[in-house]
Design a protein around this motif. Structure first.
Motif, PDB file in Angstrom:
ATOM      1  N   GLY A  64      11.051  -5.033  23.934  1.00  0.00           N
ATOM      2  CA  GLY A  64      10.015  -4.926  22.921  1.00  0.00           C
ATOM      3  C   GLY A  64       9.690  -6.272  22.311  1.00  0.00           C
ATOM      4  O   GLY A  64       8.754  -6.952  22.715  1.00  0.00           O
ATOM      5  N   ALA A  65      10.515  -6.699  21.341  1.00  0.00           N
ATOM      6  CA  ALA A  65      10.144  -7.839  20.509  1.00  0.00           C
ATOM      7  C   ALA A  65      10.046  -9.146  21.282  1.00  0.00           C
ATOM      8  O   ALA A  65       9.030  -9.841  21.230  1.00  0.00           O
ATOM      9  N   ILE A  66      11.087  -9.488  22.044  1.00  0.00           N
ATOM     10  CA  ILE A  66      11.121 -10.824  22.650  1.00  0.00           C
ATOM     11  C   ILE A  66      10.020 -10.964  23.691  1.00  0.00           C
ATOM     12  O   ILE A  66       9.317 -11.983  23.747  1.00  0.00           O
ATOM     13  N   MET A  67       9.821  -9.924  24.525  1.00  0.00           N
ATOM     14  CA  MET A  67       8.811 -10.072  25.570  1.00  0.00           C
ATOM     15  C   MET A  67       7.402 -10.023  24.997  1.00  0.00           C
ATOM     16  O   MET A  67       6.491 -10.649  25.541  1.00  0.00           O
ATOM     17  N   VAL A  68       7.217  -9.292  23.890  1.00  0.00           N
ATOM     18  CA  VAL A  68       5.899  -9.324  23.239  1.00  0.00           C
ATOM     19  C   VAL A  68       5.614 -10.723  22.720  1.00  0.00           C
ATOM     20  O   VAL A  68       4.500 -11.242  22.843  1.00  0.00           O
ATOM     21  N   LEU A  69       6.659 -11.374  22.170  1.00  0.00           N
ATOM     22  CA  LEU A  69       6.504 -12.755  21.697  1.00  0.00           C
ATOM     23  C   LEU A  69       6.125 -13.673  22.864  1.00  0.00           C
ATOM     24  O   LEU A  69       5.226 -14.522  22.744  1.00  0.00           O
ATOM     25  N   PHE A  70       6.800 -13.475  24.014  1.00  0.00           N
ATOM     26  CA  PHE A  70       6.481 -14.279  25.192  1.00  0.00           C
ATOM     27  C   PHE A  70       5.026 -14.079  25.611  1.00  0.00           C
ATOM     28  O   PHE A  70       4.286 -15.042  25.840  1.00  0.00           O
ATOM     29  N   LEU A  71       4.620 -12.802  25.713  1.00  0.00           N
ATOM     30  CA  LEU A  71       3.250 -12.516  26.159  1.00  0.00           C
ATOM     31  C   LEU A  71       2.245 -13.081  25.171  1.00  0.00           C
ATOM     32  O   LEU A  71       1.195 -13.609  25.555  1.00  0.00           O
ATOM     33  N   PHE A  72       2.582 -12.997  23.874  1.00  0.00           N
ATOM     34  CA  PHE A  72       1.699 -13.537  22.844  1.00  0.00           C
ATOM     35  C   PHE A  72       1.511 -15.033  23.041  1.00  0.00           C
ATOM     36  O   PHE A  72       0.379 -15.542  23.013  1.00  0.00           O
TER      37      PHE A  72
ATOM     38  N   ALA B  71      17.599 -13.866  20.200  1.00  0.00           N
ATOM     39  CA  ALA B  71      16.354 -13.657  19.458  1.00  0.00           C
ATOM     40  C   ALA B  71      16.008 -14.906  18.652  1.00  0.00           C
ATOM     41  O   ALA B  71      14.862 -15.382  18.676  1.00  0.00           O
ATOM     42  N   ALA B  72      17.017 -15.499  17.969  1.00  0.00           N
ATOM     43  CA  ALA B  72      16.765 -16.729  17.198  1.00  0.00           C
ATOM     44  C   ALA B  72      16.336 -17.859  18.121  1.00  0.00           C
ATOM     45  O   ALA B  72      15.407 -18.627  17.803  1.00  0.00           O
ATOM     46  N   GLU B  73      16.973 -17.932  19.286  1.00  0.00           N
ATOM     47  CA  GLU B  73      16.690 -19.006  20.234  1.00  0.00           C
ATOM     48  C   GLU B  73      15.260 -18.889  20.778  1.00  0.00           C
ATOM     49  O   GLU B  73      14.561 -19.903  20.933  1.00  0.00           O
ATOM     50  N   VAL B  74      14.817 -17.658  21.039  1.00  0.00           N
ATOM     51  CA  VAL B  74      13.460 -17.467  21.544  1.00  0.00           C
ATOM     52  C   VAL B  74      12.432 -17.916  20.512  1.00  0.00           C
ATOM     53  O   VAL B  74      11.449 -18.584  20.847  1.00  0.00           O
ATOM     54  N   VAL B  75      12.685 -17.580  19.242  1.00  0.00           N
ATOM     55  CA  VAL B  75      11.732 -17.959  18.194  1.00  0.00           C
ATOM     56  C   VAL B  75      11.578 -19.476  18.143  1.00  0.00           C
ATOM     57  O   VAL B  75      10.464 -20.017  18.186  1.00  0.00           O
TER      58      VAL B  75
END
Lengths: 188, 101
Positions: A64-72, B71-75
């Motif tokens: 959900g969250a991480i891949m949506v961030l990637f796509l964004f 999650a922190a690392e991705v941000v």
């Protein structure tokens, strides 16, 4: 054939195939979607391994969250045009693939020597998960690992501030341009 | 559960190796980052498989922490990629060579 074996042999090829497809995919959006497939397969493995709470976390946080961030970010930057396939270092790609195969073989033989392919998981994991996996995990998390858990909250705040600091350049540039325009007496 | 734990460990090793090859051969910084996520997930899978093998929840707690750190690392990583893109107009790691000696 027991049911969990069937589930494993259905999802393991999908996981490996989607990872390899992500590797050779030129389009970044397609690569991200294949990675989501891979994360769902790994979530199913968590379910097989008696970790239903981490299954839910994997689906919500990663898929959900991480891949949506990637796509964004991919769509924000408009970099889905594809990757250049020109090599800057001669022979980098064959060397990388060879070393990757060597790593996979090494893991295979290490697992065969260290764990063995006949070893089944011990029975009685229900006792560890007594009262439900989420409750048992919370018991371990808030008793034995309470200090690291609090440290992660500091880490998340620092990461949020870091992202804001790294991304605020444009806002400052706009206010600077506005101040210059006001200094020259222009009507905004 | 009748599936041997070693099957999960070998799957995890395969995914980790694929992620490593991805980091080494891709030029797009976003795809390199996705390969790193694949590696992190492979390691999480092996942590949870070992947790099942040893009949303890410590491995699951460690995988949980690793997800929080990821999650922190991705941000932060994506913010760095966005600011590099603003500076150079490209996300290819070959174009970022200001510090080249």
């Amino acid at each position: 054939m027991p049911l969990d074996n069937v589930v494993f042999w259905v999802f393991a090829p999908i996981a490996v195939a989607s990872a390899i497809a992500m590797l050779v995919q030129r389009n970044a959006v397609h690569a991200a979607l294949l990675l989501i497939v891979n994360f769902f397969c790994i979530a199913v493995f968590y379910l097989l391994l008696g970790a239903p709470f981490l299954f839910a976390v994997q689906v919500i946080v990663y898929a959900g969250a991480i891949m949506v961030l990637f796509l964004f970010v991919i769509m924000l930057l408009g970099v889905d045009r594809g990757d250049t396939l020109r090599e800057r270092l001669v022979g980098q790609r064959p060397a990388a693939i060879g070393l990757g195969l060597a790593l996979a073989l090494e893991v295979f033989f290490a697992v065969r020597a260290g764990v063995g392919f006949a070893a089944k998981a011990p029975v009685g994991f229900e006792k560890v998960n007594a009262g439900g996996n989420a409750q048992a995990l919370a018991r371990v998390l808030f008793r034995d690992y309470f200090f690291p858990f609090e440290a992660t909250s500091v880490l998340l705040i620092v990461a949020a501030i870091a992202a804001m600091v790294l991304a605020q350049r444009k806002a400052r540039a706009i206010t600077q341009a506005g101040a210059e325009a006001a200094g020259r007496g222009e009507v905004a | 559960m009748r599936t041997p734990i070693a099957y999960f460990l070998v799957t995890s090793g395969l995914l980790f190796a694929i992620g490593t090859v991805g980091v080494l051969i891709r030029k797009n910084a976003l795809l390199i980052f996705m390969s790193i996520e694949l590696q992190l997930n492979a390691v999480n899978l092996s942590l949870i498989a070992f947790s099942r093998m040893h009949g303890s929840l410590n491995g699951q707690v460690l995988a949980f922490f690793s997800m929080v750190v990821a999650a922190a690392e991705v941000v932060v990583g994506l913010a760095i990629i966005v600011s590099v893109y603003r500076r150079t107009g490209s996300v290819s790691v070959d174009d970022v060579r200001e510090l080249r000696g």
